[in-house]
Scaffold this active site. Structure first.
Site, mmCIF file in Angstrom:
data_model
loop_
_atom_site.group_PDB
_atom_site.id
_atom_site.type_symbol
_atom_site.label_atom_id
_atom_site.label_comp_id
_atom_site.label_asym_id
_atom_site.label_seq_id
_atom_site.Cartn_x
_atom_site.Cartn_y
_atom_site.Cartn_z
ATOM 1 N N CYS A 198 0.823 -1.211 0.000
ATOM 2 C CA CYS A 198 0.000 0.000 0.000
ATOM 3 C C CYS A 198 0.853 1.256 0.000
ATOM 4 C CB CYS A 198 -0.898 0.027 1.224
ATOM 5 S SG CYS A 198 -2.337 -0.971 1.001
ATOM 6 N N CYS A 205 12.719 3.103 -8.183
ATOM 7 C CA CYS A 205 11.278 2.929 -7.975
ATOM 8 C C CYS A 205 10.970 3.651 -6.666
ATOM 9 C CB CYS A 205 10.891 1.459 -7.941
ATOM 10 S SG CYS A 205 11.725 0.532 -6.652
#
Ligand SMILES: [Zn+2]
Length: 486
Positions: free
Chosen positions: A291, A442
């Site tokens: 999440c 990332c």
């Protein structure tokens, strides 16, 4: 019409253990007739002595209960699936709390007012509330989902709530983790949650386990609890909790979410499938981001967490129809709910007929989840943000590839990078220079590992590194003067 009838595990005694029957029918009535023609025994399960459909069997066409359609007259379309799902109300769902434990609980005068909403409810009443109060429930992961579950259970009066978590409250968690407040930032999540539960209901005992669940400690921690709620955010914990619950024969309430969607189910009880029955192995590292790496609508954990807490209450009281053998999927953005049928896998590695996992110590969970480096794989190198900042400042030749999603780049830009989504890396490898280092960026550093593995498989041989900790760790170091990111 060609129709498939899917038979729930508990009804398969009537169909020679056949899970699916393909037949021809134009209506639900014709389908059931064809089913009972083929398996005459099935009629005993489906109809009572008067020839009426037994009401403990629910019949779904796709995801619609035929009671909301035209009942047995419901017309079928080519390829429709009919689910026969026995309701498990009443006797089929036993309370996990013994009668002796329930009787040992006394409800005092002041508690009658506090718990009056449950006491008035015929589904719960005094016995149900006593079972709730006798219950010991472990919540693993006190983030967004676990926080909601813990709060609801405390307010419901669950006697002992275990809080297992090793992390601290961060500013970015406050939007979704409403059990923690602004002033709790940097505190251990278990301490912050314990304080909140105590304020909410001083009659509840909150037990803190401020540690990561591991194969070495999980058996001892679980031993004191009746039910485990898995609200963790990584696959290592999820498979570890699953296996420990199966081995200790404890039901597990499972919830997971991703951006705007979520799942809730009950795993690992006597008759329910476990996580490995549904997903024998986790996805490769980086394919399903957490999440914190992918975002989530902040109302979603409220909805899913309340559902998970409801499952706990049903299991404690032996009431209602728990999500055993069923999994609810919720898409709150398009507001679609779908109930899928889940089944035990007799070949399951932990709950099957000849399990290979007989103790959690048998498993290397890090390795199973792809987090341990494969000794045969060339190690994946990384570069510290400080080192990258230095090399950029010296104008060294280096290629930086940003593999983040467009919405992530929209919040935090990394100027001067090549933007290549992981899915395009293999065919766009010509854009990279194998003569110099390529650094992958990332959000947290995990998807970069996947990027490197993808390129290696595609035959790229140039030097590749991940940016340690991803953009989150590097932003302040590489761009110290850009305070505002939006
Ligand atoms: Zn299983």
């Amino acid at each position: 019409m060609n129709i498939t009838v899917i038979i729930a595990a508990s009804l398969r005694t009537f169909t020679n253990r056949t899970p699916e029957v393909r037949l021809q029918a134009d209506t639900v009535r014709e389908a059931l007739q064809a089913l009972t023609d083929e398996y005459p025994e099935a009629a005993r399960g489906l109809y009572d002595e008067n020839g009426d459909l037994r009401d403990f069997v629910s019949i779904y066409v796709g995801d619609r209960d035929i009671r909301s359609l035209k009942g047995l007259r419901t017309e079928l379309q080519e390829g429709d699936e009919i689910y026969l799902i026995p309701a498990i109300a009443g006797g089929a769902c036993e309370s996990v709390i013994s009668t002796e434990r329930m009787k040992a609980v006394t409800i005092e005068e002041k508690e009658i007012r506090r718990y009056s909403n449950h006491l008035q409810l015929k589904e719960l009443s005094i016995k149900g509330q006593k079972r709730i109060m006798a219950g010991h429930v472990l919540v693993a992961g006190i983030g967004a989902l676990g926080g909601v579950v813990a709060e609801r259970l405390a307010a419901a009066g669950v006697g002992t709530i275990g809080l297992a978590d090793a992390e601290t409250v961060t500013p970015e968690s406050l939007q979704t983790q409403t059990i923690h407040s602004t002033r709790d930032v940097d505190r251990p999540r278990v301490s912050s949650a314990k304080d909140r539960l105590k304020k909410l209901n001083p009659q509840v005992t909150a037990v803190v386990h401020q540690e990561k669940l591991t194969a070495d400690n999980i058996e001892d921690i679980l031993a004191d609890y009746d039910i485990v709620v898995d609200a963790s955010d990584n696959f290592v914990s999820r498979y570890l909790i699953n296996d420990a619950c199966v081995l200790q024969e404890k039901p597990e309430v499972f919830g997971a979410m991703y951006q705007t969607e979520g799942y809730v189910t009950v795993l690992g009880g006597k008759d329910s499938p476990c996580l490995r029955c549904l997903y024998p192995s986790p996805p490769p590292v980086g394919i399903v981001p957490t999440c914190s790496a992918s975002g989530v609508v902040n109302t979603l954990p409220g909805i899913l967490g309340a559902m998970m807490a409801t499952e706990v209450i049903k299991l404690l009281t032996g009431n209602g129809e728990p999500l055993i053998g069923r999994m609810l999927t919720v898409d709150i953005w398009n507001l679609r709910y779908h109930m899928v049928h889940t089944a035990k896998d007799s070949g399951c590695a932990v709950c099957g007929t000849s399990p290979s996992i007989r103790a959690v110590q048998d498993m290397d969970y890090e390795d199973f989840c792809g987090l341990r480096e494969d000794p045969n794989e060339e190690p994946i190198g990384s570069i510290d943000p400080e080192e990258l900042a230095r090399r950029l400042e010296n104008n060294e030749a280096i290629t930086i590839v940003d593999v983040r999603e467009p919405h992530e780049r929209a919040i935090h830009k990394f100027p001067g990078t090549l933007i290549i989504p992981i899915g395009q890396l293999a065919r766009r490898q010509k854009e990279l220079d194998p003569g110099i280092d390529t650094v992958f960026v990332c959000k947290e550093g995990k998807r970069s590992i996947l990027a490197i593995r993808t390129l290696r498989e595609a035959g790229y041989t140039g030097p590749m590194l991940t940016l340690k900790g991803g953009f989150d760790a590097a932003a302040q170091i590489i761009f110290p003067n850009e305070g505002a990111w939006l």
